[in-house]
Design a protein around this motif. Structure first.
Motif, PDB file in Angstrom:
ATOM      1  N   THR A 144       0.934  -1.214   0.117  1.00 56.19           N
ATOM      2  CA  THR A 144       0.026  -0.060   0.025  1.00 56.19           C
ATOM      3  C   THR A 144       0.939   1.288  -0.032  1.00 56.19           C
ATOM      4  O   THR A 144       2.124   1.278   0.270  1.00 56.19           O
ATOM      5  CB  THR A 144      -0.754   0.136   1.309  1.00 56.19           C
ATOM      6  OG1 THR A 144      -0.030  -0.246   2.585  1.00 56.19           O
ATOM      7  CG2 THR A 144      -1.865  -1.081   1.100  1.00 56.19           C
ATOM      8  N   ALA A 145       0.327   2.259  -0.383  1.00 58.73           N
ATOM      9  CA  ALA A 145       1.126   3.734  -0.470  1.00 58.73           C
ATOM     10  C   ALA A 145       1.086   4.261   1.062  1.00 58.73           C
ATOM     11  O   ALA A 145       0.387   3.720   1.907  1.00 58.73           O
ATOM     12  CB  ALA A 145       0.240   4.680  -1.276  1.00 58.73           C
ATOM     13  N   PRO A 146       1.914   5.060   1.296  1.00 58.15           N
ATOM     14  CA  PRO A 146       2.158   5.841   2.574  1.00 58.15           C
ATOM     15  C   PRO A 146       0.467   6.766   3.028  1.00 58.15           C
ATOM     16  O   PRO A 146      -0.008   7.034   1.907  1.00 58.15           O
ATOM     17  CB  PRO A 146       3.318   6.602   2.425  1.00 58.15           C
ATOM     18  CG  PRO A 146       3.992   6.221   1.219  1.00 58.15           C
ATOM     19  CD  PRO A 146       3.086   5.834   0.359  1.00 58.15           C
ATOM     20  N   ALA A 147       0.440   6.785   3.991  1.00 56.46           N
ATOM     21  CA  ALA A 147      -0.728   7.657   4.355  1.00 56.46           C
ATOM     22  C   ALA A 147      -0.510   9.096   3.750  1.00 56.46           C
ATOM     23  O   ALA A 147       0.725   9.743   3.669  1.00 56.46           O
ATOM     24  CB  ALA A 147      -0.846   7.783   6.000  1.00 56.46           C
ATOM     25  N   GLU A 148      -1.553   9.649   3.449  1.00 53.54           N
ATOM     26  CA  GLU A 148      -1.472  10.997   3.239  1.00 53.54           C
ATOM     27  C   GLU A 148      -0.775  12.140   3.501  1.00 53.54           C
ATOM     28  O   GLU A 148      -0.330  12.876   3.148  1.00 53.54           O
ATOM     29  CB  GLU A 148      -2.737  11.460   2.543  1.00 53.54           C
ATOM     30  CG  GLU A 148      -3.600  10.773   1.502  1.00 53.54           C
ATOM     31  CD  GLU A 148      -5.143  11.508   0.936  1.00 53.54           C
ATOM     32  OE1 GLU A 148      -5.227  12.407   1.815  1.00 53.54           O
ATOM     33  OE2 GLU A 148      -5.391  10.963   0.171  1.00 53.54           O
ATOM     34  N   ASP A 149      -0.689  11.942   4.949  1.00 54.98           N
ATOM     35  CA  ASP A 149      -0.127  12.977   5.908  1.00 54.98           C
ATOM     36  C   ASP A 149       1.214  12.496   6.331  1.00 54.98           C
ATOM     37  O   ASP A 149       1.786  12.937   7.242  1.00 54.98           O
ATOM     38  CB  ASP A 149      -1.041  13.278   6.944  1.00 54.98           C
ATOM     39  CG  ASP A 149      -1.499  12.168   7.908  1.00 54.98           C
ATOM     40  OD1 ASP A 149      -1.053  11.086   7.569  1.00 54.98           O
ATOM     41  OD2 ASP A 149      -2.046  12.359   8.929  1.00 54.98           O
TER      42      ASP A 149
END
Length: 553
Positions: A144-149
C-alpha cells in the motif's frame, strides 16, 4: 511510437508461471523479501498469474484470470461463470488473513476479475491469492501507499515502457521482479503492440512469435494479445512481485493513435474498419487485463498520492489529441486550436500541480515533453533516426507525435509552472525507445539563460527496436555520432542513449530525485544480465538534472 524497420517507416498492413532455467528463473524461485514458490502445478485454472496495481494508503486493486475449462481461452467467449475467492494476508502462508471476498469470473469480462480492496494499513506489504474450484492461484505480493499525511523518508519505483513481444525477451521484467526494494512499478505505455507477426520487427529480426498472428482489431483480438503476453513468465513474475501503475500509449490501440484515428488504421472495407469500434474494443480489453482503475471518463488519466513526499499525475495523451501535423508545417504545430491533452485534462493537470503540497510532483507522460531538434544529426543517420521516430525521412525536424507537435499545450503547461513557482516537477516518459536526462525549459532557444521549470527522465524500451537495431550494428558505435549531435544542438539535453534496452529505477528522497538507467546485456538472450549504465538526479529546488556518480543503494 512509430514502428521502424519497414519501407518508408510503415509496417505491412495485411500481412501460470512455469519453471525454466532461463527467462522464468525469477518467477518461481523465492524472490528477495520472501515471496514463496508459485503453485502453478496446483492451479491450472490460473494460467495467467496474478497482479495488483494502483496502490492507495488503505487499499490496492487485485487481478487475476480464471480459465474454467480448456477451451475457455482468452477471447473465446467460452466458459461458465466461476465464483472466485480472494484473500489478503500479512504473511505468505496466509495464517493472518486481513481481508477476503468473492468475485465472479465471467465470459463477459474474458473471465478476468478484479477486487478493489480497502481497509488495509498504509505503507505495508501484503500477500494475496485467489481460489476457484478448490485451486489456489500463485501467491502475489503487493504494498500500500504511505498515508496522505505521512512524511515518507523515500520512495522507489521501477519504470518501464515499450515491450514488443516479438522484439525480444522480457528480461527487464525479470530483473524488476527480483528486486525487493520497490514500492511499485510504473509502466508508461506500449505494454502490448498491435502488429501482426513479423510486421514489427520484420521476419529476420523476430525473436519469438506473438498471438494472434494477425494485426489485432476486434475485442477478441485484443483479448488474445493481452492473454498471450500474460503467459510470459517474466511478466507474470513482475505482476506477482509488485503493484503496477500503468498508463497507455498508442500501441495499446494502433500506431500514432489520435482521437479520430491512427497511422496504422485504415477505415472502411479493406482496412481495419470503424476506428471508434476499435478503440472501444482496445479499451475494454485493457481494463479487463490490467490492474488499473479507470477514471470517470473511462481513460487512464488519474492521480495517486504517496504521502507528503510525492504525487503522481498520470496522463492519457491518445484519447483527446488532434491528429499529428505534417512534418515541416510549423504553423500547424504551433496552432493554439490544436491539442495534445484536451482542455479538460490540461486544466486538471494544472490544478493538480498547483494544489499539490508534495515535495515532488511526478507527471507520467507517455511522449517526451522536452523540445528536441534533430536537424544537426549527420545526413547518413537522419534516415534511420527518422525511421525510429516515425518521421518521414525527408525534412526531419521534430517528432510531431510528441509535445513538439503540440507546442501551445506545452507552452501553457510550462508557463503555468514558471508563473506559479511550482518546483520539483519531474516528467517521467517512455515511447521513444531511448534513454534521456533533460532539463525542461519554457523555450529551448533561451536556455540556459532562462531557468528550466522542470526535469525529465525518459526510459528506454524493454524490447522495442532502437537505433542500433535498425542499423544492425553493435551498440555504442554509429549511434554515438547522433547522440553527440543531439546534445550539441539541444543544450538542455544532458544525456541520451539511443541503443540500450532496459528500465529505470526512480528513487525519491526529500533532498533529490534520482533515476538509475539500467541496461540489459542482450534483449535476444533470455538470460540477459542487467547493470546500471548511468544515474542522473535533480536536487530539490533546482529544476535541473546532474549526473550522479553512484546508483541508489
Amino acid at each position: 511510437m512509430h514502428a521502424p524497420g519497414h519501407p518508408g517507416g510503415h509496417p505491412g498492413r495485411r500481412t501460470v508461471i512455469a519453471a525454466t532455467a532461463t527467462a522464468a528463473s525469477a518467477a518461481l524461485l523465492p524472490l528477495a523479501g520472501g515471496l514463496p514458490r508459485a503453485h502453478a502445478a496446483q492451479a491450472p485454472v490460473f494460467a495467467h498469474g496474478v497482479a495488483s496495481g494502483d496502490p492507495l494508503p488503505d487499499g490496492v486493486l487485485l487481478w487475476t484470470r480464471v480459465t474454467p475449462a480448456p477451451d475457455a481461452v482468452p477471447g473465446s467467449g467460452k466458459g461458465a461463470p466461476v465464483e472466485t475467492r480472494w484473500e489478503v494476508a500479512e504473511d505468505a502462508d496466509f495464517r493472518t488473513v486481513v481481508a477476503s471476498g468473492t468475485v465472479t469470473a465471467e465470459a463477459a469480462a474474458d473471465h478476468t476479475v478484479k477486487a478493489d480492496v480497502r481497509g488495509l494499513r498504509p505503507a505495508t506489504p501484503y500477500y494475496f491469492r485467489f481460489t476457484a474450484d478448490g485451486a489456489h492461484s500463485p501467491t502475489g505480493r503487493t504494498r500500500t501507499a504511505p498515508a496522505e499525511d505521512a512524511s515518507a523518508d523515500r520512495l522507489r519505483f521501477g519504470v518501464a515502457s515499450c515491450s514488443n513481444y516479438e522484439g525480444g525477451w522480457f528480461s527487464a521484467y525479470r530483473h524488476l521482479a527480483a528486486r525487493s526494494d520497490l514500492d511499485a512499478v510504473l509502466h508508461l505505455g506500449d505494454y502490448i503492440y498491435e502488429y501482426g507477426h513479423a510486421e514489427y520487427p520484420m521476419e529476420g529480426d523476430v525473436v519469438r512469435t506473438v498471438e494472434p498472428g494477425h494485426e489485432i482489431v476486434s475485442l477478441a483480438d485484443y483479448r488474445v494479445r493481452h492473454g498471450h503476453y500474460r503467459t510470459d513468465p517474466d511478466l507474470q513474475a513482475l505482476h506477482a512481485a509488485h503493484p503496477v501503475i500503468a498508463m497507455w500509449d498508442d500501441h495499446e490501440f494502433a500506431n500514432d493513435a489520435w482521437s479520430g484515428g491512427a497511422e496504422n488504421h485504415t477505415p472502411g472495407e479493406g482496412g481495419e474498419g470503424d476506428w471508434a469500434a476499435r478503440v472501444r474494443a482496445a479499451k475494454q480489453a485493457y481494463f479487463e487485463w490490467l490492474p488499473v482503475r479507470p477514471s470517470t471518463q473511462g481513460t487512464t488519466y488519474r492521480r495517486l498520492r504517496f504521502g507528503k513526499l510525492a504525487d503522481l499525475h498520470l496522463l492519457d495523451l491518445r484519447s483527446f489529441r488532434d491528429k499529428q501535423s505534417s512534418i515541416g508545417n510549423g504553423g500547424e504545430i504551433d496552432d493554439p486550436d490544436r491539442t495534445l491533452t484536451g482542455r479538460a485534462q490540461l486544466d486538471w493537470l494544472k490544478a493538480g500541480l498547483s494544489a499539490s503540497e508534495a515535495k515532488w510532483r511526478m507527471v507520467g507522460t507517455s511522449v517526451m515533453i522536452s523540445p528536441v531538434a534533430f536537424g544537426s544529426v549527420p545526413a547518413h543517420l537522419l534516415g534511420p533516426l527518422a525511421e525510429l521516430l516515425g518521421i518521414p525521412k525527408e525534412g526531419l525536424a521534430v517528432n510531431v507525435d510528441q509535445w513538439d507537435g503540440y507546442t501551445d499545450d506545452r507552452r501553457e503547461l510550462l508557463t503555468h509552472l514558471r508563473d506559479n513557482r511550482i518546483g520539483n516537477t519531474v516528467f517521467l516518459t517512455g515511447d521513444i525507445h531511448m534513454a534521456w536526462a533533460n532539463d525542461v525549459p519554457v523555450k529551448a532557444a533561451t536556455y540556459p539563460w532562462d531557468e528550466p521549470v522542470a526535469t525529465e527522465f525518459v526510459v528506454t524500451s524493454v524490447t522495442s527496436d532502437n537505433l542500433d537495431d535498425i542499423l544492425r550494428v553493435a551498440p555504442d558505435t554509429v549511434s554515438t555520432v547522433a547522440e553527440t549531435a543531439v546534445r550539441a544542438a539541444n543544450r538542455h539535453v544532458k544525456w541520451v542513449d539511443m541503443d540500450s534496452h532496459g528500465y529505470g529505477v526512480l528513487d525519491l528522497t526529500a533532498e533529490r530525485a534520482q533515476m538509475d538507467y539500467v541496461v540489459l546485456s542482450d534483449k535476444t538472450d533470455p538470460n540477459a544480465t542487467a547493470e546500471v549504465r548511468r544515474s542522473y538526479r535533480s536536487l530539490s529546488g533546482t529544476q535541473r538534472v546532474e549526473r550522479a556518480e553512484q546508483p541508489v543503494r
